[in-house]
Structures are given as structure tokens and as C-alpha cells.
Design a protein around this motif. Structure first.
Motif, PDB file in Angstrom:
ATOM      1  N   SER A   1      -1.637 -25.705   7.506  1.00  0.00           N
ATOM      2  CA  SER A   1      -1.587 -25.985   8.393  1.00  0.00           C
ATOM      3  C   SER A   1      -0.930 -25.616   8.839  1.00  0.00           C
ATOM      4  N   GLY A   2      -0.974 -24.886  10.748  1.00  0.00           N
ATOM      5  CA  GLY A   2       0.249 -24.633  11.038  1.00  0.00           C
ATOM      6  C   GLY A   2       0.793 -25.780  11.588  1.00  0.00           C
ATOM      7  N   HIS A   3       0.350 -27.446  11.715  1.00  0.00           N
ATOM      8  CA  HIS A   3       1.228 -28.444  11.290  1.00  0.00           C
ATOM      9  C   HIS A   3       2.108 -28.574  10.605  1.00  0.00           C
TER      10      HIS A   3
ATOM     11  N   TRP B   1       4.981 -26.718  12.510  1.00  0.00           N
ATOM     12  CA  TRP B   1       5.822 -28.183  13.480  1.00  0.00           C
ATOM     13  C   TRP B   1       6.741 -28.693  12.338  1.00  0.00           C
TER      14      TRP B   1
ATOM     15  N   PHE C   1      -1.834 -29.016  23.005  1.00  0.00           N
ATOM     16  CA  PHE C   1      -0.655 -28.998  21.754  1.00  0.00           C
ATOM     17  C   PHE C   1       1.131 -29.038  21.614  1.00  0.00           C
TER      18      PHE C   1
ATOM     19  N   THR D   1      -3.317 -22.886  24.340  1.00  0.00           N
ATOM     20  CA  THR D   1      -4.676 -22.433  23.397  1.00  0.00           C
ATOM     21  C   THR D   1      -5.368 -23.398  23.862  1.00  0.00           C
TER      22      THR D   1
ATOM     23  N   ASP E   1       6.672 -22.501  19.365  1.00  0.00           N
ATOM     24  CA  ASP E   1       5.093 -22.392  18.561  1.00  0.00           C
ATOM     25  C   ASP E   1       4.713 -21.153  19.133  1.00  0.00           C
TER      26      ASP E   1
ATOM     27  N   ILE F   1       1.891 -20.046  17.146  1.00  0.00           N
ATOM     28  CA  ILE F   1       0.070 -20.242  16.079  1.00  0.00           C
ATOM     29  C   ILE F   1      -1.240 -19.060  17.237  1.00  0.00           C
ATOM     30  N   SER F   2      -0.892 -19.287  18.087  1.00  0.00           N
ATOM     31  CA  SER F   2      -2.047 -18.545  19.044  1.00  0.00           C
ATOM     32  C   SER F   2      -1.760 -17.636  19.477  1.00  0.00           C
TER      33      SER F   2
ATOM     34  N   GLN G   1      -4.254 -18.837  10.732  1.00  0.00           N
ATOM     35  CA  GLN G   1      -5.576 -18.528  10.708  1.00  0.00           C
ATOM     36  C   GLN G   1      -6.406 -18.036  12.349  1.00  0.00           C
ATOM     37  N   LYS G   2      -5.028 -17.746  12.871  1.00  0.00           N
ATOM     38  CA  LYS G   2      -5.240 -17.223  13.898  1.00  0.00           C
ATOM     39  C   LYS G   2      -5.624 -15.832  14.042  1.00  0.00           C
TER      40      LYS G   2
HETATM   41  C1  PLP Z   1      -3.720 -24.026  16.708  1.00  0.00           C
HETATM   42  C2  PLP Z   1      -2.598 -23.727  16.722  1.00  0.00           C
HETATM   43  C3  PLP Z   1      -1.824 -25.180  16.853  1.00  0.00           C
HETATM   44  C4  PLP Z   1      -2.542 -26.150  15.145  1.00  0.00           C
HETATM   45  O1  PLP Z   1      -2.308 -25.703  13.825  1.00  0.00           O
HETATM   46  P1  PLP Z   1      -3.405 -26.327  12.812  1.00  0.00           P
HETATM   47  O2  PLP Z   1      -3.139 -25.329  11.603  1.00  0.00           O
HETATM   48  O3  PLP Z   1      -4.178 -26.166  13.186  1.00  0.00           O
HETATM   49  O4  PLP Z   1      -2.757 -27.104  12.025  1.00  0.00           O
HETATM   50  C5  PLP Z   1      -1.059 -25.624  16.850  1.00  0.00           C
HETATM   51  N1  PLP Z   1      -0.336 -24.835  18.024  1.00  0.00           N
HETATM   52  C6  PLP Z   1      -1.164 -23.954  18.763  1.00  0.00           C
HETATM   53  C7  PLP Z   1      -0.458 -23.434  19.775  1.00  0.00           C
HETATM   54  C8  PLP Z   1      -1.741 -23.699  18.134  1.00  0.00           C
HETATM   55  O5  PLP Z   1      -3.246 -22.417  18.654  1.00  0.00           O
END
Ligand code: PLP
Length: 392
Positions: A66-68, A71, A93, A146, A173, A175-176, A198-199
Motif C-alpha cells: 500500500s502507499g505506506h 513512503w 498524513f 486527505t 506524497d 497518494i490522494s 487505490q485512490k
Molecule cells: C491514503 C493515503 C496514504 C496511505 O496510503 P495506504 O495505501 O493506506 O498505505 C498516505 N498518504 C496520503 C495522502 C493518503 O491519502
């Protein structure tokens, strides 16, 4: 046992997000040998597609995580215990990424900011200018927080770093925000971009990525910190597929389809749709709170409100989780909750990924229904305001 609610669940979490039927169908196929030419061709096409989304010509690594995981990959490749990084506070986050860095032995300085108004870039420039010895190895940013529904102006932060001639790396980051909001890794001078599946990419959870600049690759080569699964050199050694371990073949089947969907709509079209849906959401929230007694937008900086998620502050005395429970149990609408200190005080409407006007209006109308059922005060006219916004 309670009967399950009928009909389709309206899913408005800010991650994971709706997985389009097209992506699900694309994944519904037999496995391939991950070293086969057939799979490698798919993987290479996906790499090129993701680089177009990141707007980078530099290096991309992808992970079974996952995103972690992405990171951690960024931190583990670039920093050693005792190195200092500066993280710009945005919300839950940024705190979580900072906590990870601390647990890896990295010294973290937090550039504090109010979660509702956001970081002051001019003050950040002053802080960097004071770091004459260049002890700060990197500036860590969360492009789209997020938890608060607020955006950080990453390009402005790069400009502040350049103006103070600070050599730190810039990490972001996304991710979102990736594939929902404009992002230009190379043009904005970002050294590492962190993304997840997943976003905005509309995939199941479990794959993440980092775009890495040539400068960051150089830093990682000199970094002696121990690492294995995330080690970019190790991944290079596993070419052509570059995964330490088995490549997630079905994730790539899905990614191939989601990239096709993004390119059919065009990225600019995708961003414009997210902007329209976000404007409508904010119009609804502003109407709910127009009398000063209802819910309010959590974000207070109007030029920094996110187009992929809206955080809504509950009125005094109303609990967001009680309202969310009614929304999902009775009406089959899934909303995001408040994170960390915002738990119970905030709820979040995710409007990223595979979403259109009827889905959003269904969400907003049902949120009103759940607020009414839960006894949350709000002014009428939220859905009308959203319709007016969408129609204009
Ligand atoms: C969802 C999210 C994460 C975490 O990602 P995971 O896939 O849940 O590990 C980290 N940073 C941001 C900004 C997110 O929205």
C-alpha cells in the motif's frame, strides 16, 4: 441477523475508491508468468503510462505494498539514521509519514502549520534560509492532505527552495491527488513522488509507486543505510520486471485498463471533472452551514481546497461518526471519518476516481438524509446548490 441494505452501495470514502467495472473485468483473467514476454510488454506499457500521469521522464519504481510501502521506500533509499528532514505539517498524513521517519531513526523537524489554513510558504523559505549548514536533507510534503481536504502548493515550495538556494531534496506524497488533480513532477522539480493504487488510479489497494529524480537516484547510491525489499539498486538488479519478489500481475491488468480510461478522458478532462464535482460538493456544504448553525468546510483557505476530498466540520455537539453510521447502516452510503484529533468532529466526502454527477448528487442527498435522521442541524438547499453549481 440484520438484512443487508438493498441496491448498490454509494461509496464516497477518500480511499479506497470505486473500482470501475472495466477495471474489475480487466482483472478477471488467468494469471501470466511474470517473466513472460506477454506480461513484460504489459508492464512496460503501464510504466510508460504512469510516467505520463506523473509527468516525469525520470525513474519509476513500483511496489507490492500500500502507499505506506512507497513512503518507506522513499525514506529508506535516501536517508540514514541521524539525517534531518523537514516535514511540512498538513494533517494526519504528514504526521504519519513523520512518525515513520522517526521510527527509521531519521531526525524530523516539523514545519508547523494550522490544519485549517495551511502552511505559510514565505515562512518556510525563511526557515530554509536559516539552515546555512544545509543540515536539512529533504523537504517532505503531502500534496493533498486527505485528512483535511487541503492542497499544498508544491511548485511554490520548490520555488522557495530554489530562491534560498537550498540543496535539499523535495519529496511529495500524491497518494490522494494523483490522477485527480494537476501534478507535474518534473516541471515542479519534485525529487520523489509517492503514489498509491487505490485512490485516483481506481485500483484495488496493494500497489504503490515512487517517481524518482536523477538527483535522488544519486543520493540513494551514496546512502549506506541498510535496506533490502525497498532497495532501488536491488530492484534494478531484478530487471526487466524490477520487483524484489513476484510482480503483481493482476494489478497490472487493472492498471492497464485504468490508464486506458484516464487517457480516453484525457488527464485534463479528468482534472476538470474532479474540479466540477468538488465545486458542487463545496456548494452543498456551504449551503448546509449558511445559517452558521450547520456543518462547515473544514478547510479555511479557499485557494487550497482539494478537488478530490472535502472535509466537513460538524456543528458543535454533533458527532460525525454517529451520522456516518446511520448513512452506511440505513442508507448504504459510505463516507470517510475524521482522522486522529478530527475523529467524531469531521466527516469526509471522497470525490475522487470513478465518479460522476448522479453518484455525487446521490451522496449529497443521502448525506442530508443521514444528517436529518441523526438530528444534525443544517440549513436546507445543499443539494439545490450542488445542482446549480453543476449546471452552471
Ligand atoms: C491514503 C493515503 C496514504 C496511505 O496510503 P495506504 O495505501 O493506506 O498505505 C498516505 N498518504 C496520503 C495522502 C493518503 O491519502
Amino acid at each position: 441477523m440484520n438484512a443487508k441494505p438493498r441496491g448498490r452501495q454509494f461509496f464516497n470514502n477518500p480511499g479506497p475508491t470505486n473500482i470501475p467495472d472495466r477495471v474489475l473485468r480487466a482483472m478477471d483473467r488467468p494469471v501470466l508468468d511474470f517473466m513472460s514476454d506477454e506480461f513484460l510488454a504489459i508492464q512496460h506499457a503501464c510504466h510508460a503510462g504512469v510516467k505520463r500521469v506523473l509527468k516525469t521522464d525520470q525513474t519509476l519504481y513500483m511496489y507490492n505494498a500500500s502507499g505506506h510501502g512507497a513512503w518507506e521506500a522513499a525514506l529508506a533509499n535516501l536517508f540514514s539514521a541521524g539525517d534531518t528532514v523537514l516535514i511540512v505539517e498538513t494533517g494526519y498524513f504528514s504526521l504519519s509519514w513523520a512518525e515513520m521517519a522517526v521510527n527509521l531513526g531519521i531526525k524530523v523537524e516539523t514545519f508547523a502549520a494550522d490544519w485549517r489554513t495551511g502552511a505559510d510558504v514565505a515562512k518556510l523559505a525563511e526557515r530554509l534560509a536559516k539552515d546555512k549548514a544545509h543540515e536539512i536533507k529533504a523537504v517532505l510534503t503531502v500534496h493533498n492532505e486527505t485528512a483535511t481536504g487541503m492542497v499544498l502548493p508544491v511548485a511554490d515550495i520548490r520555488r522557495a527552495m530554489d530562491e534560498t538556494k537550498h540543496p535539499a531534496l523535495l519529496l511529495s506524497d500524491t497518494i490522494s491527488s494523483l490522477a485527480s488533480m494537476e501534478y507535474k513532477m518534473d516541471a515542479w522539480g519534485v525529487d520523489v513522488t509517492v503514489g498509491g493504487s487505490q485512490k485516483g488510479l481506481m485500483l484495488p489497494t496493494g500497489m504503490s509507486l515512487t517517481g524518482v529524480s536523477n538527483k535522488a537516484i544519486e543520493v540513494s547510491r551514496k546512502n549506506k543505510a541498510p535496506r533490502h525489499y525497498w532497495n532501488w539498486e536491488m530492484m534494478n538488479g531484478r530487471a526487466p520486471q524490477k520487483f524484489v519478489g513476484t510482480a503483481p500481475v493482476h494489478m497490472f491488468f487493472g492498471l492497464q485498463e485504468s490508464l486506458k480510461m484516464l487517457e480516453e478522458e484525457t488527464l485534463d478532462g479528468v482534472f476538470a471533472r474532479h474540479a466540477r464535482l468538488a465545486d458542487a460538493t463545496r456548494a452543498a456544504v456551504r449551503a448546509w452551514g449558511a445559517d452558521g448553525k450547520g456543518p462547515q468546510l473544514y478547510g479555511q483557505a479557499t485557494d487550497r481546497l482539494s478537488n478530490s476530498v472535502t472535509a466537513v466540520m460538524m456543528p458543535e455537539g454533533a458527532n460525525s461518526d454517529a451520522m456516518r453510521k446511520i448513512a452506511v447502516d440505513r442508507y448504504n452510503l459510505s463516507l470517510g471519518g475524521g482522522l486522529g484529533p478530527l475523529m467524531g468532529k469531521v466527516f469526509r466526502i471522497g470525490h475522487m476516481g470513478d465518479l460522476n454527477e448522479p453518484m455525487l448528487l446521490g451522496c449529497l442527498a443521502t448525506t442530508e438524509l443521514a444528517m436529518k435522521t441523526a438530528g444534525v442541524p443544517f440549513a436546507p438547499g445543499g443539494v439545490d446548490a450542488a445542482i446549480a453549481s453543476l449546471a452552471s
